[in-house]
Design a protein around this motif. Sequence first.
Motif, short mmCIF file in Angstrom:
data_model
loop_
_atom_site.label_atom_id
_atom_site.label_comp_id
_atom_site.label_asym_id
_atom_site.label_seq_id
_atom_site.Cartn_x
_atom_site.Cartn_y
_atom_site.Cartn_z
N ILE A 195 -78.75 57.93 7.62
CA ILE A 195 -77.62 58.71 7.35
C ILE A 195 -76.72 59.02 8.42
O ILE A 195 -76.99 59.13 9.58
N VAL A 196 -75.12 58.84 7.90
CA VAL A 196 -74.30 59.40 9.02
C VAL A 196 -74.02 61.00 8.70
O VAL A 196 -73.57 61.05 7.49
N LEU A 197 -74.18 61.87 9.60
CA LEU A 197 -74.03 63.23 9.10
C LEU A 197 -73.46 63.94 10.01
O LEU A 197 -73.28 63.91 11.28
N ASP A 198 -72.39 64.79 9.30
CA ASP A 198 -71.40 65.92 10.23
C ASP A 198 -72.49 66.72 10.93
O ASP A 198 -73.29 67.41 10.59
N CYS A 199 -72.13 66.76 12.24
CA CYS A 199 -72.52 67.86 13.13
C CYS A 199 -71.48 68.41 14.18
O CYS A 199 -71.53 67.64 15.05
N CYS A 200 -70.61 69.10 13.90
CA CYS A 200 -69.25 69.45 14.68
C CYS A 200 -69.68 70.29 15.92
O CYS A 200 -69.03 70.06 16.60
N HIS A 201 -70.49 71.18 15.42
CA HIS A 201 -70.52 72.41 16.54
C HIS A 201 -71.80 72.67 17.19
O HIS A 201 -73.06 71.97 16.64
N ARG A 228 -83.43 57.35 10.24
CA ARG A 228 -82.53 57.12 11.17
C ARG A 228 -81.17 58.22 10.95
O ARG A 228 -80.69 57.84 9.81
N VAL A 229 -80.71 58.92 11.89
CA VAL A 229 -79.76 59.78 11.65
C VAL A 229 -78.59 59.63 12.80
O VAL A 229 -78.94 59.64 13.97
N ILE A 230 -77.54 59.46 12.45
CA ILE A 230 -76.27 59.31 13.36
C ILE A 230 -75.40 60.51 13.22
O ILE A 230 -74.69 60.75 12.00
N ILE A 231 -75.04 61.59 14.14
CA ILE A 231 -74.35 62.42 13.78
C ILE A 231 -72.69 62.12 14.19
O ILE A 231 -72.48 61.33 15.20
N HIS A 254 -79.44 60.34 16.44
CA HIS A 254 -78.57 59.65 17.71
C HIS A 254 -77.38 60.40 17.43
O HIS A 254 -76.65 60.73 16.53
N VAL A 255 -76.49 60.48 18.74
CA VAL A 255 -75.19 61.18 18.82
C VAL A 255 -74.36 59.73 18.87
O VAL A 255 -74.25 59.05 19.54
N ASP A 268 -84.59 46.75 8.53
CA ASP A 268 -85.25 46.99 10.00
C ASP A 268 -83.79 47.58 10.63
O ASP A 268 -82.85 46.63 11.12
N MET A 269 -83.68 48.71 10.91
CA MET A 269 -82.20 49.26 11.40
C MET A 269 -82.34 49.47 12.88
O MET A 269 -83.36 49.77 13.43
N GLY A 270 -81.20 49.27 13.48
CA GLY A 270 -80.96 49.32 14.95
C GLY A 270 -79.66 49.99 15.08
O GLY A 270 -78.84 49.97 14.28
N VAL A 271 -79.46 50.38 16.34
CA VAL A 271 -78.08 50.94 16.92
C VAL A 271 -77.57 50.00 18.09
O VAL A 271 -78.23 49.85 18.95
#
Length: 273
Positions: A195-201, A228-231, A254-255, A268-271
Amino acid sequence: MTATDHPQRNDDTGLRLTLLGSGNAGGVPLYGCRCAACERARRDPRFIRRPATALVEGGGTRLLIDAGLVDLVARFEAGSLNAILLTHFHVDHVQGLFPLRWGQVEAVPVWSPPDPEGCADLYKHPGILDFHHPEPFVPLTIGALTVTAVPLRHSKMTYGYCLQTGSTKLAYLTDTVGLPPATRDFLQGWHPDGIVLDCCHPPQEEPPRNHNDVCTALESADAIGANRVIITHISHELDLWLMEGKEEFPSHIHVGHDGLVLSAIRRDMGVSA
Protein backbone atom coordinates in the motif's frame (compact mmCIF):
# COMPACT_ATOMS: atom_id res chain seq x y z
CA MET A 1 15.12 -1.44 -11.43
CA THR A 2 15.87 2.27 -11.22
CA ALA A 3 13.78 5.40 -10.92
CA THR A 4 13.77 8.25 -13.41
CA ASP A 5 12.09 11.64 -13.62
CA HIS A 6 10.51 10.55 -16.92
CA PRO A 7 9.50 6.89 -16.48
CA GLN A 8 9.44 4.80 -19.64
CA ARG A 9 6.79 2.35 -20.74
CA ASN A 10 6.64 -0.86 -18.75
CA ASP A 11 5.45 -4.00 -20.55
CA ASP A 12 5.88 -6.41 -17.61
CA THR A 13 2.91 -8.45 -16.54
CA GLY A 14 3.32 -7.23 -12.95
CA LEU A 15 2.78 -3.79 -11.48
CA ARG A 16 5.18 -0.91 -11.10
CA LEU A 17 4.30 2.27 -9.23
CA THR A 18 6.55 5.33 -9.38
CA LEU A 19 6.11 8.21 -6.95
CA LEU A 20 6.45 11.26 -9.17
CA GLY A 21 5.68 13.42 -6.14
CA SER A 22 5.58 12.55 -2.43
CA GLY A 23 4.79 15.87 -0.75
CA ASN A 24 1.80 17.63 0.72
CA ALA A 25 0.26 20.82 -0.68
CA GLY A 26 3.09 23.08 0.50
CA GLY A 27 5.83 20.71 -0.58
CA VAL A 28 9.42 20.56 0.62
CA PRO A 29 11.12 22.99 0.81
CA LEU A 30 8.20 25.03 2.08
CA TYR A 31 8.21 28.62 0.86
CA GLY A 32 9.92 30.85 3.41
CA CYS A 33 10.68 28.06 5.90
CA ARG A 34 14.21 27.78 7.27
CA CYS A 35 13.85 24.54 9.21
CA ALA A 36 16.55 21.91 8.80
CA ALA A 37 14.39 19.76 6.50
CA CYS A 38 13.63 22.63 4.12
CA GLU A 39 17.24 23.83 4.07
CA ARG A 40 18.39 20.28 3.30
CA ALA A 41 16.02 20.14 0.32
CA ARG A 42 17.38 23.47 -0.96
CA ARG A 43 20.91 22.11 -0.82
CA ASP A 44 20.14 18.65 -2.19
CA PRO A 45 17.37 18.09 -4.79
CA ARG A 46 17.01 14.46 -3.69
CA PHE A 47 15.00 15.75 -0.72
CA ILE A 48 12.60 17.94 -2.69
CA ARG A 49 8.98 16.84 -2.37
CA ARG A 50 6.57 17.77 -5.15
CA PRO A 51 2.77 17.33 -4.92
CA ALA A 52 1.72 13.72 -4.37
CA THR A 53 1.36 12.08 -7.79
CA ALA A 54 2.05 8.52 -8.97
CA LEU A 55 2.44 6.60 -12.22
CA VAL A 56 1.17 3.01 -12.34
CA GLU A 57 2.32 0.67 -15.12
CA GLY A 58 1.41 -2.92 -15.87
CA GLY A 59 0.87 -5.06 -18.95
CA GLY A 60 1.47 -2.09 -21.25
CA THR A 61 -1.16 0.05 -19.46
CA ARG A 62 -0.14 3.37 -17.88
CA LEU A 63 -2.32 5.20 -15.37
CA LEU A 64 -1.56 8.50 -13.67
CA ILE A 65 -2.87 8.86 -10.11
CA ASP A 66 -3.56 12.54 -9.47
CA ALA A 67 -2.25 15.44 -11.47
CA GLY A 68 -0.53 17.70 -8.98
CA LEU A 69 2.58 18.26 -11.10
CA VAL A 70 2.31 21.39 -13.23
CA ASP A 71 4.64 20.00 -15.93
CA LEU A 72 2.60 16.98 -17.00
CA VAL A 73 2.55 18.10 -20.63
CA ALA A 74 6.36 17.98 -20.64
CA ARG A 75 6.62 14.68 -18.78
CA PHE A 76 4.17 12.64 -20.87
CA GLU A 77 3.92 12.48 -24.63
CA ALA A 78 0.47 12.70 -26.17
CA GLY A 79 -1.22 9.31 -26.07
CA SER A 80 1.19 7.82 -23.51
CA LEU A 81 -1.41 7.62 -20.71
CA ASN A 82 -4.40 5.29 -20.81
CA ALA A 83 -6.28 7.20 -18.10
CA ILE A 84 -5.95 9.49 -15.10
CA LEU A 85 -7.30 8.54 -11.66
CA LEU A 86 -8.09 11.50 -9.40
CA THR A 87 -8.31 10.93 -5.68
CA HIS A 88 -10.14 14.26 -5.22
CA PHE A 89 -10.39 17.82 -6.51
CA HIS A 90 -8.13 19.79 -4.18
CA VAL A 91 -5.86 22.01 -6.26
CA ASP A 92 -2.59 20.27 -5.36
CA HIS A 93 -4.01 17.07 -6.91
CA VAL A 94 -5.43 18.51 -10.15
CA GLN A 95 -3.42 21.62 -11.08
CA GLY A 96 -1.55 19.83 -13.88
CA LEU A 97 -4.85 19.26 -15.71
CA PHE A 98 -5.44 22.94 -16.40
CA PRO A 99 -2.86 23.21 -19.24
CA LEU A 100 -3.21 19.57 -20.32
CA ARG A 101 -6.93 19.94 -21.07
CA TRP A 102 -6.24 22.26 -24.03
CA GLY A 103 -4.23 19.62 -25.90
CA GLN A 104 -5.03 18.66 -29.49
CA VAL A 105 -5.18 14.89 -29.06
CA GLU A 106 -7.81 12.24 -28.42
CA ALA A 107 -9.82 12.48 -25.21
CA VAL A 108 -8.12 11.33 -22.00
CA PRO A 109 -10.39 9.36 -19.62
CA VAL A 110 -10.35 10.85 -16.12
CA TRP A 111 -11.87 8.81 -13.30
CA SER A 112 -12.76 10.74 -10.15
CA PRO A 113 -15.16 10.88 -7.20
CA PRO A 114 -18.56 12.35 -8.16
CA ASP A 115 -17.77 15.66 -6.45
CA PRO A 116 -20.35 18.11 -7.85
CA GLU A 117 -18.06 21.09 -7.22
CA GLY A 118 -14.95 19.70 -8.91
CA CYS A 119 -12.20 22.32 -9.05
CA ALA A 120 -12.58 25.76 -10.65
CA ASP A 121 -13.83 25.40 -14.25
CA LEU A 122 -12.55 21.89 -15.09
CA TYR A 123 -16.09 20.57 -15.48
CA LYS A 124 -17.26 23.62 -17.45
CA HIS A 125 -14.29 23.61 -19.82
CA PRO A 126 -12.87 20.06 -19.79
CA GLY A 127 -11.22 20.19 -23.20
CA ILE A 128 -9.77 16.73 -23.86
CA LEU A 129 -10.60 15.52 -20.33
CA ASP A 130 -13.37 12.92 -20.38
CA PHE A 131 -14.68 12.67 -16.80
CA HIS A 132 -16.14 9.45 -15.39
CA HIS A 133 -17.07 8.41 -11.85
CA PRO A 134 -16.38 4.85 -10.70
CA GLU A 135 -18.75 3.09 -8.33
CA PRO A 136 -17.08 2.43 -4.96
CA PHE A 137 -15.99 -1.18 -4.40
CA VAL A 138 -16.96 -2.17 -7.98
CA PRO A 139 -13.97 -3.34 -10.10
CA LEU A 140 -13.29 -1.40 -13.30
CA THR A 141 -11.09 -2.67 -16.15
CA ILE A 142 -8.69 -0.18 -17.73
CA GLY A 143 -6.43 -1.90 -20.23
CA ALA A 144 -4.51 -4.65 -18.44
CA LEU A 145 -5.35 -3.32 -14.98
CA THR A 146 -8.32 -3.79 -12.69
CA VAL A 147 -9.07 -0.67 -10.66
CA THR A 148 -11.40 -0.47 -7.66
CA ALA A 149 -12.25 2.86 -6.04
CA VAL A 150 -12.56 2.94 -2.24
CA PRO A 151 -13.88 5.92 -0.21
CA LEU A 152 -11.42 7.73 2.07
CA ARG A 153 -11.91 10.17 4.95
CA HIS A 154 -10.98 13.74 3.96
CA SER A 155 -12.41 17.27 3.86
CA LYS A 156 -13.47 16.75 0.23
CA MET A 157 -15.02 13.67 -1.41
CA THR A 158 -12.00 11.41 -1.89
CA TYR A 159 -11.24 7.96 -3.33
CA GLY A 160 -8.31 5.66 -2.91
CA TYR A 161 -7.58 3.17 -5.68
CA CYS A 162 -6.93 -0.57 -5.51
CA LEU A 163 -4.93 -1.77 -8.51
CA GLN A 164 -4.52 -5.33 -9.68
CA THR A 165 -3.02 -7.25 -12.55
CA GLY A 166 -2.90 -11.02 -12.31
CA SER A 167 -2.46 -11.88 -8.64
CA THR A 168 -0.53 -8.71 -7.76
CA LYS A 169 -2.40 -6.05 -5.77
CA LEU A 170 -1.45 -2.51 -4.74
CA ALA A 171 -3.57 0.08 -2.94
CA TYR A 172 -2.98 3.86 -3.18
CA LEU A 173 -4.58 5.62 -0.20
CA THR A 174 -4.18 9.40 0.02
CA ASP A 175 -5.54 11.88 1.24
CA THR A 176 -7.13 10.42 4.36
CA VAL A 177 -7.18 10.36 8.15
CA GLY A 178 -7.75 6.77 9.16
CA LEU A 179 -10.03 4.64 7.02
CA PRO A 180 -13.84 4.46 6.80
CA PRO A 181 -15.04 1.11 8.22
CA ALA A 182 -16.31 -0.13 4.84
CA THR A 183 -12.96 0.62 3.19
CA ARG A 184 -11.00 -0.99 6.02
CA ASP A 185 -13.14 -4.12 5.78
CA PHE A 186 -12.75 -4.26 2.00
CA LEU A 187 -8.97 -3.96 2.18
CA GLN A 188 -8.73 -6.62 4.88
CA GLY A 189 -10.56 -9.02 2.59
CA TRP A 190 -8.73 -7.88 -0.57
CA HIS A 191 -5.26 -8.58 0.91
CA PRO A 192 -3.02 -6.08 -0.96
CA ASP A 193 0.64 -6.98 -1.40
CA GLY A 194 1.57 -3.35 -0.79
CA ILE A 195 0.00 0.00 0.00
CA VAL A 196 0.97 3.61 -0.57
CA LEU A 197 -0.44 5.46 2.42
CA ASP A 198 -0.97 9.06 3.49
CA CYS A 199 1.31 10.04 6.40
CA CYS A 200 1.52 13.82 6.45
CA HIS A 201 2.34 14.64 10.07
CA PRO A 202 4.57 13.53 12.95
CA PRO A 203 2.72 12.15 15.97
CA GLN A 204 0.11 14.63 17.19
CA GLU A 205 -1.22 15.13 20.72
CA GLU A 206 -4.69 15.81 19.33
CA PRO A 207 -6.37 13.56 16.73
CA PRO A 208 -5.30 14.78 13.27
CA ARG A 209 -7.73 16.29 10.76
CA ASN A 210 -7.84 15.43 7.03
CA HIS A 211 -4.44 13.66 6.95
CA ASN A 212 -2.79 10.84 8.88
CA ASP A 213 -0.13 11.49 11.44
CA VAL A 214 2.36 8.71 12.20
CA CYS A 215 0.02 7.13 14.76
CA THR A 216 -3.07 6.94 12.53
CA ALA A 217 -0.97 5.80 9.56
CA LEU A 218 0.47 2.92 11.59
CA GLU A 219 -3.00 1.98 12.84
CA SER A 220 -4.33 1.86 9.27
CA ALA A 221 -1.33 -0.10 8.00
CA ASP A 222 -1.72 -2.66 10.81
CA ALA A 223 -5.46 -2.97 10.16
CA ILE A 224 -4.87 -3.71 6.47
CA GLY A 225 -1.96 -6.07 7.10
CA ALA A 226 0.06 -5.35 3.93
CA ASN A 227 3.59 -6.76 3.60
CA ARG A 228 4.96 -3.47 2.22
CA VAL A 229 3.88 0.09 3.09
CA ILE A 230 5.16 3.27 1.45
CA ILE A 231 4.19 6.56 3.10
CA THR A 232 3.51 9.64 0.97
CA HIS A 233 1.94 13.12 1.12
CA ILE A 234 4.76 14.02 3.51
CA SER A 235 5.15 17.48 5.08
CA HIS A 236 8.33 19.30 6.06
CA GLU A 237 7.31 18.77 9.71
CA LEU A 238 7.40 14.99 9.24
CA ASP A 239 10.75 15.22 7.42
CA LEU A 240 12.12 17.24 10.36
CA TRP A 241 10.78 14.67 12.84
CA LEU A 242 12.45 11.90 10.83
CA MET A 243 15.74 13.82 10.74
CA GLU A 244 15.67 14.13 14.53
CA GLY A 245 15.40 10.34 14.74
CA LYS A 246 12.90 10.30 17.57
CA GLU A 247 11.40 7.00 16.40
CA GLU A 248 11.88 4.43 13.65
CA PHE A 249 9.18 2.89 11.51
CA PRO A 250 8.77 -0.91 11.47
CA SER A 251 10.92 -2.61 8.84
CA HIS A 252 8.03 -3.14 6.38
CA ILE A 253 7.21 0.60 6.28
CA HIS A 254 9.29 2.82 4.01
CA VAL A 255 9.38 6.60 3.69
CA GLY A 256 8.50 7.53 0.12
CA HIS A 257 10.38 10.11 -1.93
CA ASP A 258 10.09 11.61 -5.38
CA GLY A 259 11.29 9.03 -7.89
CA LEU A 260 10.84 5.98 -5.67
CA VAL A 261 9.75 2.88 -7.60
CA LEU A 262 7.66 0.15 -6.03
CA SER A 263 7.81 -2.98 -8.16
CA ALA A 264 5.51 -5.94 -7.80
CA ILE A 265 6.30 -8.75 -10.19
CA ARG A 266 4.68 -12.07 -9.31
CA ARG A 267 4.20 -10.87 -5.72
CA ASP A 268 7.98 -10.44 -5.28
CA MET A 269 7.99 -6.80 -4.29
CA GLY A 270 10.93 -4.47 -4.08
CA VAL A 271 11.73 -0.79 -3.68
CA SER A 272 14.24 1.14 -5.79
CA ALA A 273 15.63 4.50 -4.84
